[in-house]
Design a protein around this motif. Structure first.
Motif, PDB file in Angstrom:
ATOM      1  N   UNK A 290      35.665  30.284  52.083  1.00 61.39           N
ATOM      2  CA  UNK A 290      36.810  29.849  51.276  1.00 61.39           C
ATOM      3  C   UNK A 290      36.459  29.868  49.797  1.00 61.39           C
ATOM      4  N   UNK A 291      35.662  30.823  49.367  1.00 56.20           N
ATOM      5  CA  UNK A 291      35.217  30.906  47.981  1.00 56.20           C
ATOM      6  C   UNK A 291      36.385  31.267  47.074  1.00 56.20           C
ATOM      7  N   UNK A 292      36.374  30.721  45.880  1.00 55.57           N
ATOM      8  CA  UNK A 292      37.444  31.013  44.930  1.00 55.57           C
ATOM      9  C   UNK A 292      36.854  31.366  43.576  1.00 55.57           C
ATOM     10  N   UNK A 293      37.736  31.520  42.601  1.00 58.10           N
ATOM     11  CA  UNK A 293      37.285  31.952  41.285  1.00 58.10           C
ATOM     12  C   UNK A 293      37.198  33.462  41.210  1.00 58.10           C
ATOM     13  N   UNK A 294      36.513  33.956  40.215  1.00 58.65           N
ATOM     14  CA  UNK A 294      36.401  35.401  40.013  1.00 58.65           C
ATOM     15  C   UNK A 294      35.050  35.902  40.511  1.00 58.65           C
TER      16      UNK A 294
ATOM     17  N   UNK B 147      42.614  39.586  44.527  1.00 58.18           N
ATOM     18  CA  UNK B 147      42.322  40.410  43.353  1.00 58.18           C
ATOM     19  C   UNK B 147      43.584  41.148  42.928  1.00 58.18           C
ATOM     20  N   UNK B 148      43.920  41.055  41.643  1.00 61.24           N
ATOM     21  CA  UNK B 148      45.210  41.570  41.180  1.00 61.24           C
ATOM     22  C   UNK B 148      45.098  42.747  40.229  1.00 61.24           C
ATOM     23  N   UNK B 149      43.901  43.030  39.695  1.00 62.56           N
ATOM     24  CA  UNK B 149      43.788  44.150  38.765  1.00 62.56           C
ATOM     25  C   UNK B 149      42.355  44.655  38.746  1.00 62.56           C
TER      26      UNK B 149
ATOM     27  N   UNK C 174      39.105  34.916  46.345  1.00 64.72           N
ATOM     28  CA  UNK C 174      38.702  35.339  45.003  1.00 64.72           C
ATOM     29  C   UNK C 174      39.871  35.984  44.281  1.00 64.72           C
ATOM     30  N   UNK C 175      39.970  35.738  42.991  1.00 63.99           N
ATOM     31  CA  UNK C 175      41.073  36.267  42.190  1.00 63.99           C
ATOM     32  C   UNK C 175      40.524  36.964  40.953  1.00 63.99           C
ATOM     33  N   UNK C 176      41.447  37.426  40.110  1.00 61.53           N
ATOM     34  CA  UNK C 176      41.016  38.125  38.904  1.00 61.53           C
ATOM     35  C   UNK C 176      40.887  39.614  39.132  1.00 61.53           C
ATOM     36  N   UNK C 177      39.911  40.233  38.469  1.00 55.54           N
ATOM     37  CA  UNK C 177      39.787  41.687  38.508  1.00 55.54           C
ATOM     38  C   UNK C 177      38.595  42.152  39.317  1.00 55.54           C
TER      39      UNK C 177
END
Length: 853
Positions: free
Chosen positions: A215-219, A269-271, A240-243
């Protein structure tokens, strides 16, 4: 069988209340080792042992290895294990152990490996394990440490190489592991870890980081960039989010065998931080992220598609003994021996790395070979890693062949076998820590040269030994003569071709009717600059690419490697010769490229690949007998054209399953005339010699034995090779495999009345009469002496006769075939009654269909 195991002495252990259930499997494999490698019996793993571990085991003060994995041992780990002061390896994985890991384990000063995966251990992870100053491997996968955190003290285990805590029920944050400066392998996947990924710098030697299914998050932090040995980074199925970082591989120097897999699937991840343009060694997996629905079509197709297989093969291109080693049913050819065609009986070892610190073996293959052979006091060429396979639990199984020293002997003597066995089973072959520990699962040495006693003989030497000596002398003589010819030829070739790759473009323009000359630029455009994805094969000549010409024609482009380049005049002469070959069962030459230090041949493209592909598992649908017979007939017609109708006539010299290609309608076409020789021309008196004297070339298993011995190439040499292909079509067996020769195997089955036992089980039912006719023809083609073999004219006639005897429904099912009358063909059936090949009396009365095994 029950074993009463009681404390016996400090150096001997018979365990109490264990049960061994191995009916019909031979003697049990019980045993323990002390620090000096003294084995009380052998090993304890894989014995179906059950019961609990007795406290008395803690009295074994000199015990160095406790290896009781893959049993059914239950109960807790005794606290008395804290007294095993000499223990270095504690391997108890794949059992049913329960309870907590006792704190007393952390009192063992010599412990280097703790392998307890696949048990039912519970409780918290002992923080005290960080006191084990020499610990290299901590492997606790698939246990039930519910609601446990990873102790922050684990970052102090400065010598730790492998940390595996996969699927352990762990929670909390990932600790900062920057203190593990020697860490090669980290697997914390399939837990409940949360929070961001720590930003502390990881070990530069790390190969694998698996944090998937948490359940890791951040970039995604920058710590993953600049890790020179990284092979696999998996962060899949987190939050995980970000690029997506595009810098991870930028400072990596990829060798030919190195690869990198970046698995970021199913995150948020969005970009992309920058343009994704990874080298061909890098695989990126992004499916299941928002960016796959918002990015360009290129990103979606390149990185968001379904996951592709990543099978690793240690020998992706088998060694081709193209200098013509003789077929041999008794021993194996040593692939890397200093003398070609050295054949010997190997020791075969099933070997397993228990906890290797890498995801891909190939970059570490050379290091393993060097250290393994050094540990056994052998030369590197004496080891052949025949095959590898990754097993569940991240264990690497290998089948190894260990050969005698070249070229003094063809079999190990008994003392040398015992020496090697003692070193392997006594844990005395030391490997770098990245390879972890190992198991020897099997150790065997069997062959025709094995010593055997004949009590009925009064002579001073047994018949078996005498046969071994004779065969050894013959093999050495053949190998020596072949080596001399090879050495001279190779030196001559090297001198002649040494600088051709850098020569200027063509200075002798030549126009060849029906064949187009292409520029290097046209070839590069046709293959997208020879991109890896366009490569469809590789042979002794070089790589083969699928290309699309400017007019839309799909072609196969054979690009010569540096060692295969010819002189320009020789190359163009060969093209002129190939341009005159026109037959529906020969692959057509479309054109060529000769310039800028390149030589390429452009052929019509065969969409159904090689016959070898369809016989050995690469094709989804097996070939029916009717289709196999059709392929055999097409191949025979193509070779008959070379022998009888080509001007001048040609001997192919390298007929094999991989040189028979199949077009879109499964019409067989013979390919690869790289080793071909012109048939002899008439002398001054008009007499045509029956052979060409030449250096022996070809492929082991397909090579005419008489050609090998005499160096006299005839049309019957091609007949022999084609006969071997027929046997492959019939049985699905390789020409040479594990020391077995297909000609001898089929001959033995045929003479023993066991023909049906060797027919390829992939085939459908087929008439027994046709099977028997086809087998007889194949074996006649493979007779040792050329005089006994049929000509290609007779081979084609007999195949046509077999085809006519096929049921109409089966022949139609394999697509229609034009039984046109070639100049050498006839409708009259030839029964081959003159050949001395006796078979089983399988036919009586009505002809039943054959149902393959």
């Amino acid at each position: 069988m029950a074993w009463d195991l009681v404390k016996y002495t400090e150096r001997t252990w018979l365990v109490q209340q264990y049960h061994l259930a191995r009916p019909g499997q031979g003697p049990p494999r019980l045993g323990l080792y002390d620090r000096n490698g003294l084995c009380f019996t052998r090993v304890l793993n894989g014995n179906e042992l059950s019961g609990s571990l007795p406290e008395e085991m803690g009295n074994l003060q000199n015990l160095f290895v406790l290896q009781i994995d893959e049993n059914k041992i239950s109960g807790t780990i005794p606290k008395s294990f804290g007294n095993l002061k000499s223990i270095g390896h504690l391997h108890m994985n794949n059992n049913s152990l329960s309870g907590e890991i006792p704190e007393e384990i952390s009192y063992l000063p010599s412990l280097v490996h703790i392998v307890l995966d696949n048990n039912n251990l519970t409780g918290p992870l002992p923080a005290e394990l960080s006191n084990l100053a020499n610990l290299l491997v901590l492997q606790l996968d698939n246990n039930k440490f519910t609601s446990s955190h990873i102790p922050s003290s684990y970052s102090k285990m400065s010598k730790l190489v492998i940390l595996r805590l996969r699927n352990c029920g762990l929670e909390g944050e990932v600790p900062d592991l920057s203190g593990l400066s020697l860490l090669d392998y980290l697997d914390l996947s399939h837990n409940g870890l949360s929070g961001p990924i720590p930003t502390g710098r990881l070990s530069e030697s790390i190969t694998t980081i698996d944090l998937a299914n948490n359940n890791l998050n951040g970039s995604i932090p920058a710590i993953f960039s600049g890790l020179p040995h990284l092979q696999r980074l998996s962060l899949a199925r987190n939050q995980l989010s970000g690029s997506v970082p595009s810098t991870i591989w930028q400072n990596m120097l990829f060798s030919k065998t190195a690869t990198l897999i970046l698995d970021f699937q199913d995150n948020r991840l969005s970009n992309i931080s920058d343009t994704l343009n990874p080298p061909e060694n890098v695989t990126i997996r992004l499916q299941g992220n928002p960016l796959c629905t918002t990015s360009s079509q290129f990103v979606m197709s390149e990185f968001c598609g379904p996951e592709r297989g990543n099978e690793e093969r240690v020998n992706s291109t088998p060694i081709d003994f193209s200098s013509s080693c003789p077929t041999d049913n008794f021993c194996d050819y040593v692939p890397n021996a200093p003398h070609w065609c050295f054949c010997a009986v190997p020791i075969r070892v099933d070997y397993r790395l228990r906890s290797p610190g890498f995801s891909s073996f190939l970059p570490y293959k050379s290091s393993f070979e060097e250290c393994f052979t050094q540990g056994l006091n052998l030369e590197i060429y004496q080891l052949d890693i025949d095959s590898i396979s990754w097993e569940e639990g991240h264990r690497l199984w290998m089948h190894l062949k260990i050969f005698p020293q070249c070229c003094s002997q063809h079999i190990f003597n008994s003392s040398e076998i015992q020496r090697i066995k003692a070193l392997l089973t006594g844990w005395k072959v030391l490997l770098p820590n990245v390879f972890g520990s190992y198991d020897v699962l099997n150790f065997s040495h069997k062959g025709p040269f094995d010593t055997a006693t004949d009590e009925s003989s009064n002579s001073g030497i047994t018949i078996g030994a005498l046969v071994g000596i004779v065969l050894g002398v013959v093999a050495v003589s053949l190998a020596f003569s072949g080596t001399i010819f090879l050495f001279v030829t190779k030196r001559h070739t090297q001198r002649r071709h040494g600088s051709l790759r850098t020569r200027p473009s063509s200075s002798i323009p030549i126009k060849i009717d029906g064949v187009k000359g292409f520029t290097f630029g046209e070839m590069a455009r046709a293959t997208d600059n020879f991109i890896n994805s366009s490569q469809v094969g590789q042979g002794g000549y070089g790589k083969v690419y699928r290309g699309c010409l400017a007019d839309g024609t799909v072609v196969a482009i054979k690009r010569a490697e540096e060692g295969s380049l010819q002189g320009q005049r020789e190359f163009l002469t060969e093209i002129e010769l190939l341009s005159r070959l026109h037959h529906r069962n020969l692959v057509s030459l479309v054109g060529y490229c000769d310039g800028a230090g390149e030589q390429m041949l452009v052929y019509e493209f065969m969409p159904n690949g090689t016959l070898r592909d369809h016989l050995y598992g690469k094709s989804k649908e097996p070939l029916s007998f009717a289709m196999r017979l059709r392929i055999a007939l097409g191949s025979a017609r193509g070779i008959l054209y070379l022998h009888n109708d080509a001007n001048p006539a040609i001997f192919h010299r390298d007929i094999k399953a991989s040189n028979i290609l199949l077009d879109s309608k499964f019409v067989a076409k013979v390919a690869d005339f790289g080793l071909s020789r012109l048939a002899p021309l008439p002398d001054l008196e008009g007499t045509i010699p029956d052979h060409v004297s030449t250096v022996v070339k070809g492929t082991p298993g397909y090579l005419d034995p008489e050609y090998f011995l005499t160096h006299q190439l005839t049309d019957k040499s091609d007949v022999y090779s084609l006969g071997v292909v027929f046997l492959e079509l019939l049985t699905g067996m390789h020409p040479i495999s594990q020391g077995r020769n297909i000609v001898r195997e089929v001959n033995n089955a045929y003479r023993s009345g066991l023909l049906l036992s060797i027919i390829d089980g992939q085939m459908d039912s087929c008439p027994l009469e046709c099977i028997e006719q086809f087998t007889k023809l194949a074996l006649q083609c493979c007779l040792d002496h050329t005089d006994g073999r049929p000509t290609m004219t007779v081979v084609v006639r007999e195949l046509e006769s077999i085809w006519q005897n096929m049921p109409e429904s089966e022949s139609l099912a394999s697509r229609s075939i034009d039984l046109y009358s070639a100049s050498s063909s006839t409708k009259t059936r030839n029964v081959f009654t003159s050949y001395d090949i006796s078979g089983s009396d399988l036919v009586s009365g009505n002809i039943p269909p054959v149902y393959p095994r």
